[in-house]
Design an enzyme around this catalytic site. Structure first.
Site, PDB file in Angstrom:
ATOM      1  N   CYS A 194       0.822  -1.080  -0.078  1.00 33.08           N
ATOM      2  CA  CYS A 194       0.103   0.001   0.062  1.00 33.08           C
ATOM      3  C   CYS A 194       0.891   1.185  -0.235  1.00 33.08           C
ATOM      4  O   CYS A 194       0.778   2.154  -0.932  1.00 33.08           O
ATOM      5  CB  CYS A 194      -1.085  -0.100   1.239  1.00 33.08           C
ATOM      6  SG  CYS A 194      -0.239  -0.268   2.688  1.00 33.08           S
ATOM      7  N   TYR A 195       1.822   1.411   0.795  1.00 29.46           N
ATOM      8  CA  TYR A 195       2.739   2.450   1.132  1.00 29.46           C
ATOM      9  C   TYR A 195       3.454   2.651  -0.281  1.00 29.46           C
ATOM     10  O   TYR A 195       3.778   3.505  -0.758  1.00 29.46           O
ATOM     11  CB  TYR A 195       3.584   2.518   2.034  1.00 29.46           C
ATOM     12  CG  TYR A 195       2.996   2.820   3.447  1.00 29.46           C
ATOM     13  CD1 TYR A 195       2.356   3.824   3.647  1.00 29.46           C
ATOM     14  CD2 TYR A 195       3.026   1.807   4.502  1.00 29.46           C
ATOM     15  CE1 TYR A 195       1.740   4.170   5.065  1.00 29.46           C
ATOM     16  CE2 TYR A 195       2.563   1.932   5.858  1.00 29.46           C
ATOM     17  CZ  TYR A 195       1.690   3.238   6.005  1.00 29.46           C
ATOM     18  OH  TYR A 195       1.249   3.382   7.423  1.00 29.46           O
TER      19      TYR A 195
END
Lengths: 346, 346, 346, 346
Positions: A150-151
């Site tokens: 996600c990051y």
């Protein structure tokens, strides 16, 4: 209809996969895998699915599932898939892995940051890093896609147009990230209780978060140079959303116009990337529930730095949505099929 | 394609209408009306709509809109529509009113509770109360639909199966309701600031909330008797969701089985009503973003009362979703077209 | 200085006891008991106490503690204290029990609702129900005080002035309660994760919550008649606070003035009870962090019911604050010593 | 008793001053000034103060107040105090200004960033920058104290020990800040409504926030060199709290031990500064309601940067608490008198 199986369907990313796939016109979910809720009705675990999903949860049996499914999504703990995936399975079905097992090409780096011995390093070379906007053509041919973290997704897409053009000094790159709490998963830990997260913000994994090498590797490939950066994630009292605020020094002579133009050129044809009007900052709420990434950049002439910002829904573009986008590419479907999710506000 | 206009498109209910209609295959929005943002891009007001809506906001001109639109949704302050609606407009276009102007058949009661002189009482008789599950056939023929209030929708649907069957003593009926803050609208008031609502809960409008007579009238029609009840709404620190907890004494001899059976019979064929398994309480989060109403009831043999519970999304089934459901009925479309919204969790 | 020990100091109620006792001029905490964190620094568990508490957690050894402490606070699971408390301990030290073990005088009712065999029923008669406003004189003489439950405290104080005067028909009494999530404790359960509670509201324990018989017994004593009531608690996405909304029919002839006057007379001299101005509804945020209970009532002439409302901080007046108030009474100190906590807003 | 007046008592910082001063043994508040609520009871504006404050709000009349008060706190909009303060007032009373009017010594910089003509620049030289840990001795002698901004307080205290020792390259300094919403004030703006802030995070004032020059000036004084830095604030969905995450390159040869030692030496005797154990990150919740600043730093050997972190309550140490700390110094009282506020958790 594409038959899809989900290993780890009762985690938050797994649940989001179900939500999205229920609205996908070409997919049928045939296997709701779960380690913790075997034989229980899926809709008893996720009550939003009452009357929408009648299936019961089945065990996480990859071999059996490979016989039934055209594609398998694995939303499993780090190291799990690497321990059971093999050529036989890949010869029968496509695999989209939402864990980190095949994201990092350099297995030594994987093992150092994850503190796990990789059990199937021979499969890493063929795995395609599933950032659709970047690796679209390879994804179309892939049997095994490593769905990005996600990051890294939000960070990469916020920085990439400038990194690829050599507009920023990558040795100065700092990524300060803020995430909603669904990113921490559904495990019952004291740290993730409502009363511990609510009315609170903290940094965690400072200088040690495992998404760091993934970003470094991908930005390095994009820029054609080795990248070492600082990444600091923070936990924010909200359910969904990731906001990236990244800082880097502009190379000499790079203008504000060039910076804006870089984003425009890179993203004007991208379905899920929205370059906001000048001066408008991304907000996570404006992309909630959708597959969009909103980006923008501000140049600071006082410090000669650029502040790059990006917002997305960590469970959609940061996990399940991007996985479906990858699936669409792998099966020759329109990239946005089933992903026309309008952000929900408020 | 049905051409739709929205008066009051920049309030929260208006914004939700836009979100839902963007996903509706048979509708095109042709008019984004707004009193406060005329000539501004709609997507500048609701940044989630960036690249999805290119239109600018237009003034709230009902006459002009009637020339362009097949259906008009009015999400306007109380009394506004009653002051401008007329036969000429209704002869050209259908109107679905999200305000309270045509909900209450007894104009004296309307004027007493709303403290507004009704400007077009002659239109009240033809207006159909747009609770689809109840008035489906009349809605199909209607030119003017009064979209029900959020609290009345959830309350009525939670109570109706028992009220209609005479299973409860309606003189004992108490409705304790809890709502997310989007129900308070987007007006800039101190009371609705984040810091005033967050970490707080309060009752408001105690014994005086204007949704009371709407519930009384509709439950009265359903039960065939005059109903006088207590209704207490509460403001909850969340964006969306209404939860109803209603209490009434069971009539003598009514059994737990009869109570359950009443809900089953009433709702088994309803697309948007979900009677939860026995013992499972409705939660607002499980219906968020969807048009569902989740209901259940518990009989307490100690007190001989039944506790009736219902949860829904106040902006969807409580406003925009129900309005679209009404539109579908009015235009002979499948009732759930564009409304297959899977609840989002978390 | 009074030497105080806390059994269960690492739960939320235990932590709040520490916060309050640190500001109490006559108390020194000598024992931070914990089952889960033995030998760990207390400030490592509750980082707010860093540099304020240097002690390490000790095991929950009541016998040993009785040798060291003048007063013991027990914030322990139901049934725990009843299993280990005895005359010997009570002969050496005073005990204030924050669990339910000694709250209910009728041991059969306790065992039926709690599904626990009471291990020391012989101590129940001498235990004083520690609602200071009601049992002040007995508390002063007590060795063993049963600190009331959070819901019963707020409910009783909201209803008592009318119940004691016979102004309401207690057979019609319904209590609809809303609580912040700290009331659910610090145990690591999926249901209490941030993402499960946030943006959500639900009822729980409908017609079966264990605080019901406690309210019935105390209201019964106050009114001089047997009371059977409905009680429905709800979980609200906030850390602290309980709001009570209670409904009952007024007895014939009871006037609005009498209702107001009942509260005025009952609470005008009470340090921690605030009867709000007419028409002002209690809000939990206005009492946060303090020992206050804010109450008010509205009479509805349409239904002849009274709506009684109360708000308090569940961890202060609903647990630790009331426990300290009891301690002050037991040791002959001013009742509000260390409890002049100004509510924190926002 | 010190007689204190508050101009701007009905904003959030003003309300917090009242909360703290009510618990201060040497202060009596004699004037609750308000522009918006003149003649209204203060407790009607802030219901938490019901029965604690009986006063009504008075107009913001500085001249009249100077006759009555020993000290005046001004929590007013930028430029307001500079327009009315004069030598006559300062000859009669001490002034602690919570606005920015006298914080910045270089009036050109103030006027450029605040876009306001400074009306009393002649008073700037004598104003003492009220960061107690830094300017303790001058504050004791001051008539006029400029209470520091919330972001500068937390940023400066997180960075100062390294900046003062020349351990970091200040040309690389980046401050990424996150604040609760009370920092945005109590004005009724759409942007600060619950539904706009909740479930959302955004950056704002990127490369242009007015606290930037204040930090640059103070860090410049501390380090003895001109400082130009990047500062990016973010709005977080919580009521209170500021978290600072600051990044800078370590000067060659500076070790992890030196970094830790710098904080230890600087803060070991400071009452309100808590250097957390190694590896423990500050969290805003752990200081809520208190005057503490929790700090820590992590050295990253991969990038040779140090990540400096600080957490505090923006309304206490970032506004009202620091103002009272300044007052204590100015009146020769113990610096922490009335400020022994234990952080509230949860």
């Amino acid at each position: 209809m594409i038959k899809a199986g989900i290993i780890g369907a009762t985690g938050y990313a797994g649940g989001e996969l179900v939500r999205i796939l229920l609205g996908h016109p070409e997919v049928e979910v045939v296997w709701y895998g779960s380690k913790s809720y075997i034989e229980q009705k899926y809709a008893d675990v996720y009550q939003n699915m009452f009357r929408l999903v009648e299936d019961v949860c089945r065990e996480d049996d990859l071999e059996a599932l490979a016989e039934e499914a055209d594609v398998i999504f694995t939303a499993t703990p780090q190291g799990y898939l690497a321990g059971i995936l093999n050529e036989n399975i890949l010869s029968k079905t496509k695999v989209i892995d939402l864990s980190a097992d095949y994201r990092i090409k350099d297995v030594d780096i994987y093992e150092a940051w994850y503190q796990i011995k990789h059990k199937s390093p021979q499969l890493i070379p063929e795995a395609v890093y599933g950032l659709c906007e970047r690796n679209r053509e390879q994804i179309k041919e892939a049997r095994l896609v490593a769905n990005p973290g996600c990051y890294p997704t939000c960070s990469f897409l916020s920085i990439y147009p400038l990194a690829a053009r050599g507009y920023i000094d990558l040795s100065t790159l700092i990524i300060d990230a803020k995430s909603g709490t669904s990113g921490a998963g559904r495990g019952a830990k004291t740290d993730n209780l409502f009363c511990e997260v609510n009315e609170n913000i903290k940094a965690y994994g400072v200088a040690s978060h495992r998404h760091t090498p993934e970003m470094e590797e991908q930005l390095g490939i994009a820029a054609g140079e080795k990248v070492t950066l600082n990444f600091t994630p923070h936990l924010v009292p909200m359910n969904r959303g990731i906001l990236i605020t990244a800082y880097a020094s502009l190379k000499e002579g790079v203008t504000t116009e060039q910076v804006r133009s870089a984003y425009e050129k890179e993203y004007e044809k991208e379905r899920f990337l929205r370059l906001l009007p000048e001066g408008v900052c991304p907000q996570t709420k404006w992309v909630e529930g959708s597959n969009y990434v909103d980006v923008n950049a501000v140049c600071d002439s006082r410090t000669n730095r650029v502040i790059m910002m990006g917002a997305m829904d960590n469970l959609v573009k940061g996990a399940a949505g991007q996985a479906v986008q990858n699936m669409n590419l792998m099966f020759g479907l329109p990239e946005d099929l089933g992903l026309s999710l309008v952000p929900m506000f408020p």
